[in-house]
Design an enzyme around this catalytic site. Structure first.
Site, PDB file in Angstrom:
ATOM      1  N   HIS A   1       0.586  -0.993  -0.093  1.00 22.41           N
ATOM      2  CA  HIS A   1      -0.085   0.506  -0.196  1.00 22.41           C
ATOM      3  C   HIS A   1       0.752   1.241  -0.670  1.00 22.41           C
ATOM      4  O   HIS A   1       0.569   2.649  -0.567  1.00 22.41           O
ATOM      5  CB  HIS A   1      -0.984  -0.175   1.143  1.00 22.41           C
ATOM      6  CG  HIS A   1       0.072   0.240   2.897  1.00 22.41           C
ATOM      7  ND1 HIS A   1      -0.031  -0.888   3.212  1.00 22.41           N
ATOM      8  CD2 HIS A   1      -0.217   1.453   2.803  1.00 22.41           C
ATOM      9  CE1 HIS A   1       0.648  -0.666   4.173  1.00 22.41           C
ATOM     10  NE2 HIS A   1       0.018   1.294   4.122  1.00 22.41           N
TER      11      HIS A   1
ATOM     12  N   ASP B   1       0.205  -7.124   1.141  1.00 22.81           N
ATOM     13  CA  ASP B   1       0.742  -5.817   1.453  1.00 22.81           C
ATOM     14  C   ASP B   1       2.130  -6.435   1.130  1.00 22.81           C
ATOM     15  O   ASP B   1       3.015  -5.670   2.378  1.00 22.81           O
ATOM     16  CB  ASP B   1       0.142  -5.632   2.794  1.00 22.81           C
ATOM     17  CG  ASP B   1      -0.050  -4.075   2.642  1.00 22.81           C
ATOM     18  OD1 ASP B   1      -0.004  -3.859   1.917  1.00 22.81           O
ATOM     19  OD2 ASP B   1      -0.423  -4.130   3.746  1.00 22.81           O
TER      20      ASP B   1
ATOM     21  N   SER C   1       5.006   2.074   7.926  1.00 18.61           N
ATOM     22  CA  SER C   1       4.337   1.095   6.476  1.00 18.61           C
ATOM     23  C   SER C   1       5.524   0.843   6.053  1.00 18.61           C
ATOM     24  O   SER C   1       6.681   1.713   5.493  1.00 18.61           O
ATOM     25  CB  SER C   1       3.772   2.480   5.639  1.00 18.61           C
ATOM     26  OG  SER C   1       1.956   2.289   6.259  1.00 18.61           O
TER      27      SER C   1
END
Length: 585
Positions: free
Chosen positions: A156, A187, A265
């Site tokens: 993402h 992911d 992230s």
């Protein structure tokens, strides 16, 4: 006035009778972990002002000793010299002297040089207006270098990327990066940099084993609050099958109590040996929960890397194409012909498009997978004192692998060898970076339904706002053929030819001139090749739309020009001439 004089000194620790002890009210926790509370750690580049308050020691301040009139000169401060880390946790100076260094901190600091900051410019498709794209925006996240001159980050973090750049720790140069592979379900994304200067002086991160409960972890990245690298520490508090929000899948995950914020992230989580044991990717946001973050563990990371190395592309995680039911009720087990020592789960439905549909049937009892017995609640032994959902065994496989499945059917034990494939939903959870498809005739905009489309139409609460018919198909419907799509009338561009149809929005198309509509390509093909006088569309809720064929085709160019739409169909429908078959993932 009757007040008693209070004595000097500390206040009593025990409460007075007028102030009884009160325990905090208990709050329900069953609804804490839900998909509405789990959120992907957003990439960010904004800064937040941080203020700190120094703690003051309790008690009276100590008196300073009285200095003599002629104090001796203070000794000179020691000269600090550069040091290098050695395996015994000691830093050796240039002159050979030893400096005390925390061995855990030294190992993590060494691995921190492989952590990079990822800059991405995103240009998302406009799913509501499929012929357009949204305004581009920038984000920043974290990543780290692995062997083979590659960089790992979250999927993402580079979703719908237009440009990706990376910057090393302590460097002022951003290097253009190339996206090698994006694993939507897990992911994870893999990047590389073609400039050899980027790889100078960077040692790749080494992966460690799956940690145990209460093992220390250190999360490193570039979260919100500053531009330099950030380090937070905690322990592993839970290991189980987690819902991966970005890919709408369920894979093995770690829950940790280290602070994970926006921008973390793609950052690595290190163990006490300086080895990477996971990638930070999402967190739990709830008023009754604090410091709950989630990490992609090394088995999932290694599966992604080996899948790419084996197939030169990401093929995904396979699934067992069934829906199953627990067999914990004793009457249910007896009715299904199970013996007291037998355990397993009952098959409710089998995906018609999966290879399992040829051998497995509804009401079969799955007893074991690859020789591992399945309990009545669908779990299998994991580690000492731990159990985990048997989908973990399936996720360790690769697309195309075979697995041995033992089932109980009519009190008879049967053994099957089944080829595993990746899962395909009628309403896909992700478009995997592919722009949405559309087809326009007489102002009617036809498109396919996906989760990004529902989110674009109804917002993040689409699970409550979308029409019930679409939500039912999202949650429960299975495709009956590999190329089946859910085609809807997205909207009607108002024109004289479609008077009376203006209010049709997001309604499924069932048939055209009596022929079922399996997918958008089939619909466009039937319209373009139609020689009948009328086009009759059968829609959901027993609604019909009738248009004169010649008039509809003649009016379409003017409607497109009025709304500045470049083409009546999307590029993917043009690439393969109508009339030829087109494969669907």
């Amino acid at each position: 006035m009757g007040d008693t004089k209070r004595k000097r000194g500390r206040k009593p620790k025990n409460p007075t009778p007028s102030q009884p002890l009160q325990s905090p009210p208990s709050s329900p926790s069953d609804d804490v972990f839900s998909l509405s509370n789990i959120e992907i750690i957003p990439s960010t580049s904004s800064a937040v002002e941080i203020t700190t308050t120094a703690s003051r020691p309790r008690g009276r301040p100590k008196k300073l000793p009285k200095l003599p009139d002629n104090p001796d000169p203070l000794p000179p401060p020691p000269i600090l010299s550069p040091c290098r880390h050695v395996s015994n946790g000691t830093a050796i100076g240039v002159g050979g002297g030893e400096l005390a260094v925390d061995p855990i901190g030294a190992r993590v600091v060494t691995a921190m040089d492989a952590v990079v900051k990822v800059f991405c410019v995103h240009t998302e498709p406009n799913f509501s207006l499929a012929w357009q794209r949204k305004r581009q925006y920038s984000s920043s996240s974290s990543g780290f270098v692995i062997s083979g001159k590659r960089v790992l980050t979250n999927a993402h973090s580079v979703e719908h990327y237009t440009q990706v750049k990376v910057k090393k720790r302590g460097s002022d140069t951003k290097y253009l990066a190339t996206v090698l592979s994006i694993g939507t379900e897990c992911d994870i994304a893999m990047l590389t940099v073609n400039n050899d200067e980027f790889w100078e002086g960077v040692s790749p991160v080494e992966f460690g084993d799956l940690p145990a409960l209460q093992d220390a972890v250190t999360v490193v990245g570039y979260p919100i609050g500053g531009d330099t690298i950030s380090v937070t520490s905690g322990v592993v508090s839970r290991i189980e099958i987690l819902s991966y929000v970005h890919g709408s899948t369920e894979l093995l995950g770690l829950q940790i109590d280290a602070a994970i914020n926006s921008g973390n992230s793609g950052g690595p989580a290190f163990n006490d040996k300086g080895n990477c044991v996971g990638i930070a990717f999402q967190s739990l946001k709830h008023e009754d929960a604090e410091n709950i973050g989630y990490v992609i563990p090394t088995p999932v990371i290694q599966h992604f890397i080996q899948d790419y190395e084996k197939n030169e592309a990401y093929t995904g995680f396979p699934i067992l194409g069934i829906e199953w039911q627990k067999m914990e009720n004793p009457d249910l087990r007896k009715a299904m012909g199970m013996k007291p020592e037998q355990k397993g789960v009952r098959i409710k439905r089998v995906d018609p498009t999966a290879p399992e549909s040829g051998v497995l049937k509804s009401s079969d009892i799955v007893l074991s997978f690859d020789g591992v017995d399945i309990a009545n609640d669908g779990t299998v032994p994991f580690r000492h004192g731990e159990r985990i959902g048997f989908s973990y065994l399936v996720s360790q496989k690769y697309a195309g692998d075979s697995s041995a499945i033992k089932v109980l059917r009519n009190s008879e034990i049967l053994n099957f060898n089944i080829k595993l494939t990746s899962h395909r939903r009628l309403i896909p959870a992700h478009n995997k970076g592919i722009p949405p498809s559309y087809y326009i005739i007489a102002g009617f905009v036809f498109t396919t339904v996906s989760v990004p489309y529902l989110r674009s139409e109804y917002g993040k609460d689409y699970e409550y706002e979308a029409p019930v018919k679409l939500l039912d198909k999202l949650l429960h419907s299975m495709p009956q053929s590999p190329d089946e799509q859910l085609v809807v009338v997205s909207q009607v561009l108002v024109s004289d030819i479609n008077i009376g149809y203006e209010d049709i929005v997001n309604t499924q198309v069932l048939a055209l001139n009596g022929k079922p509509v399996k997918n958008l390509r089939r619909l466009a093909e039937m319209v373009e090749n139609c020689d009948d006088e009328f086009l009759k569309f059968d829609l959901e809720y027993e609604q019909i739309v009738v248009l004169r064929t010649k008039t509809a085709k003649a009016a379409t160019p003017d409607i497109l020009a009025t709304h500045c739409i470049p083409s009546a169909m999307s590029v993917d429908l043009k690439l393969v001439p109508l009339g030829q078959e087109m494969g669907f993932d």
